[in-house]
Design an enzyme around this catalytic site. Structure first.
Site, PDB file in Angstrom:
ATOM      1  N   CYS A  65     -25.087  59.254  51.294  1.00 24.95           N
ATOM      2  CA  CYS A  65     -25.116  58.322  50.155  1.00 24.95           C
ATOM      3  C   CYS A  65     -23.798  58.379  49.384  1.00 24.95           C
ATOM      4  CB  CYS A  65     -26.257  58.667  49.199  1.00 24.95           C
ATOM      5  SG  CYS A  65     -27.895  58.560  49.938  1.00 24.95           S
ATOM      6  N   CYS A  82     -32.033  54.463  48.961  1.00 20.76           N
ATOM      7  CA  CYS A  82     -32.899  55.438  48.311  1.00 20.76           C
ATOM      8  C   CYS A  82     -32.370  55.772  46.919  1.00 20.76           C
ATOM      9  CB  CYS A  82     -32.986  56.696  49.164  1.00 20.76           C
ATOM     10  SG  CYS A  82     -31.408  57.530  49.347  1.00 20.76           S
ATOM     11  N   ASP A 115     -29.443  51.559  53.910  1.00 19.52           N
ATOM     12  CA  ASP A 115     -28.671  51.443  52.666  1.00 19.52           C
ATOM     13  C   ASP A 115     -27.495  50.481  52.749  1.00 19.52           C
ATOM     14  OD1 ASP A 115     -28.156  55.054  52.630  1.00 19.52           O
ATOM     15  OD2 ASP A 115     -27.875  53.644  54.258  1.00 19.52           O
ATOM     16  N   CYS A 153     -29.848  50.426  58.529  1.00 19.09           N
ATOM     17  CA  CYS A 153     -29.703  51.868  58.301  1.00 19.09           C
ATOM     18  C   CYS A 153     -30.392  52.293  57.009  1.00 19.09           C
ATOM     19  CB  CYS A 153     -28.236  52.265  58.222  1.00 19.09           C
ATOM     20  SG  CYS A 153     -27.331  51.878  59.712  1.00 19.09           S
TER      21      CYS A 153
END
Ligand SMILES: Cc1ncc(COP(=O)(O)O)c(C=O)c1O
Lengths: 405, 126
Positions: free
Chosen positions: B105, B62, B39, B37
């Site tokens: 995130c 990221c 992360d 995915c």
């Protein structure tokens, strides 16, 4: 050396100053409508357009009369697929293309599927290439068009169009052959006769010409027909109406002339820079993987996965260098590159990919700067990466029960 | 996409990068996300008398994912594990000015905190 460095020449290119110079008079002094037949303003514009047609056709070994100007390659791709599909509907409803094509092809195919056409998407080999045998095996007596891009915009893989064209025509001379040659034009040789092509899409802004102009080359002998998508004044032999963008077309022509004249020398220079970049990176970093064939590849392209370092975070570290990534985070869809997927590259590696597109205005000094910055940044981000730590400890990441979200 | 100054600051100077001994009795480890995915976060806490005395992270993801986990470790240091367990991803979103596409995130950072606490509690269940 000036920062930031532009090394994303597959996305677009700057207009060459020589191209701009050729264009300028056509904005102000020679501003006539190329369709005005009754005064010198129109004649001057028309002459310039005809000269550009010849320059563009020469790049691909075609005839000037076979050039149909469009707003870009997106339109040219749409016109090729939809225009041919519509015109030849009675002969068949099957179209063959490739899973790694540009969205302008794939989404045109999708629309045609919804309208009752049958579209086959060939899966390339691991190195990104498509074989003639594969194309021919997919052909049926309903196949009216095969569309295979010449060079891919992400991985730079160059298809053997001469072999594919020969195989298609050997099986069925009536089946048309189209190529989206946007990325290949001016970089590698294109010869519509040798390649037995019927339609070719081109775009000026990928070859140091202006944005907003492209062309579909449409063979006249034997004559290839298509239904227009834009109706109006009957310009471009009725295939694409609309007043011609004379300054852009002049620039497009000049860009083709320069690309053709400089192609051989420039290919050698670009390949040397690309190989320098490749060696500089791979000699200093472990666990980096090239995506796509290194042999059948545009001279200026390098697409590398830096395992255990997410692509967007690397782009952030490379903020003085414009490159792009196949990471999901850089797209709106949150899906990694469909091109890498089609090659069988796993999502975890697709997320770590970076595309370098070296172009006419890049220098050795810039390449060296990029090598240093990439190596430094990857090392720093790997120190931040739990996956790198686990890899160093010898843990097989595929054995972990991850929590996809 | 333009990053907020706070994301850039955490990305360029991340706080509390590192590793705590995951087998140590006073350490809790949370590993969330998936490489496929794009992360993966590992967040670790050291706990003394119910208070988080140290926190470390490593993140594959990221810039916003790195910033979210860096911020998360800063936030929870000095908190009791109960307090840390109530941290919401929206606090991270606000602090870092994350755009909508980067909200996941912050969710991942919240999950990482919870997973680390869970791991610590499991070790001390007996
Ligand atoms: C392979 C390919 N085809 C088509 C296009 C679309 O070209 P244009 O920008 O001229 O519409 C591009 C550029 O993004 C491309 O790389």
């Amino acid at each position: 050396m000036k920062l930031p460095i532009f090394m994303d020449n597959h996305s677009t290119t700057p207009v060459d100053p020589r191209v701009l110079e050729a264009m300028l008079p056509y904005f102000t002094t020679h501003f006539g409508n190329a369709a005005s037949r009754n005064h010198s303003f129109g004649w001057t514009a028309e002459a310039a357009v005809e000269a550009a047609r010849a320059q563009i056709a020469a790049l691909i070994g075609g005839d000037a009369k076979e050039i149909v100007f469009t707003s870009g390659a997106t339109e040219a791709d749409n016109l090729a697929l939809k225009g041919v599909a519509s015109f030849y509907r009675k002969q068949g409803n099957h179209i063959i293309t490739v899973a790694t094509e540009h969205k302008a092809i794939l989404d045109s195919g999708k629309r045609l599927s919804r309208e009752g056409y049958d579209v086959t998407y060939l899966e390339p080999a691991k190195d990104g290439t498509v074989s003639p045998e594969q194309v021919v095996a997919a052909m049926t007596d309903k196949t009216i068009l095969v569309s295979v891009m010449h060079a891919n915009n992400e991985i730079g893989v160059v298809q053997d169009l001469a072999a594919i064209g020969a195989a298609i025509k050997a099986k069925n001379p009536k089946c048309l052959f189209h190529s989206d040659a946007v990325q290949a034009a001016g970089k590698v040789e294109i010869d519509v006769e040798k390649m037995k092509l019927d339609l070719v899409s081109l775009s000026a802004h990928k070859m140091y010409g202006p944005k907003g102009v492209g062309a579909l080359w449409v063979r006249r002998k034997p004559r290839v027909r298509l239904d227009p998508m834009i109706d109006g004044g009957g310009h471009e032999r009725g295939m694409r109406s609309g007043t011609l963008a004379v300054p852009l077309i002049v620039g497009f022509g000049k860009a083709c002339e320069l690309a053709l004249a400089e192609m051989d020398a420039e290919a050698i220079r670009l390949r040397a820079l690309r190989d320098r970049l490749y060696r500089g990176i791979t000699s200093q970093l472990a666990e980096v993987y090239v995506n796509g064939s290194m042999e059948h590849r545009l001279p200026g392209n390098l697409n590398i996965s830096f395992a255990f370092v997410e692509g967007e975070s690397l782009l952030m570290a490379l903020k003085d260098v414009a490159v792009s990534s196949g990471s999901a985070c850089t797209s709106a869809s949150l899906e990694p590159s469909y091109v890498l997927r089609a090659l069988g590259v796993g999502d975890e590696l697709a997320h770590t990919s970076i595309r370098f597109g070296i172009g006419r205005f890049n220098t050795e000094e810039e390449v060296d700067f990029v090598i240093d910055l990439v190596v430094k940044s990857v090392n720093r981000l790997r120190e931040l990466s739990p996956l790198w730590e686990m890899h160093q400890e010898g843990i097989d990441l595929s054995t972990i029960a991850w929590t996809p979200h | 996409m333009a990053y907020s100054d706070k994301v850039i600051e955490h990305y360029e100077n991340p706080k509390n990068v590192g590793t705590l001994g995951k087998d140590e009795d006073d350490v809790g480890t949370g590993l969330v996300g998936a490489p496929a995915c794009g992360d993966v976060m590992r967040l670790q806490i050291r706990v003394k008398d119910g208070v988080i005395t140290d926190a470390k992270f490593k993140t594959f993801g990221c810039g916003s994912a790195i910033a979210s986990s860096s911020l998360a470790t800063e936030m929870i240091k000095g908190m009791t594990i109960e307090q840390a367990g109530t941290i919401k991803n929206t606090q991270i979103v606000e602090e870092l000015n994350l755009p909508p596409v980067k909200i996941h995130c912050s969710v991942l950072a919240e999950d990482a905190i919870k997973a680390a606490i869970e791991d610590y509690k499991k070790k001390h269940a007996r």
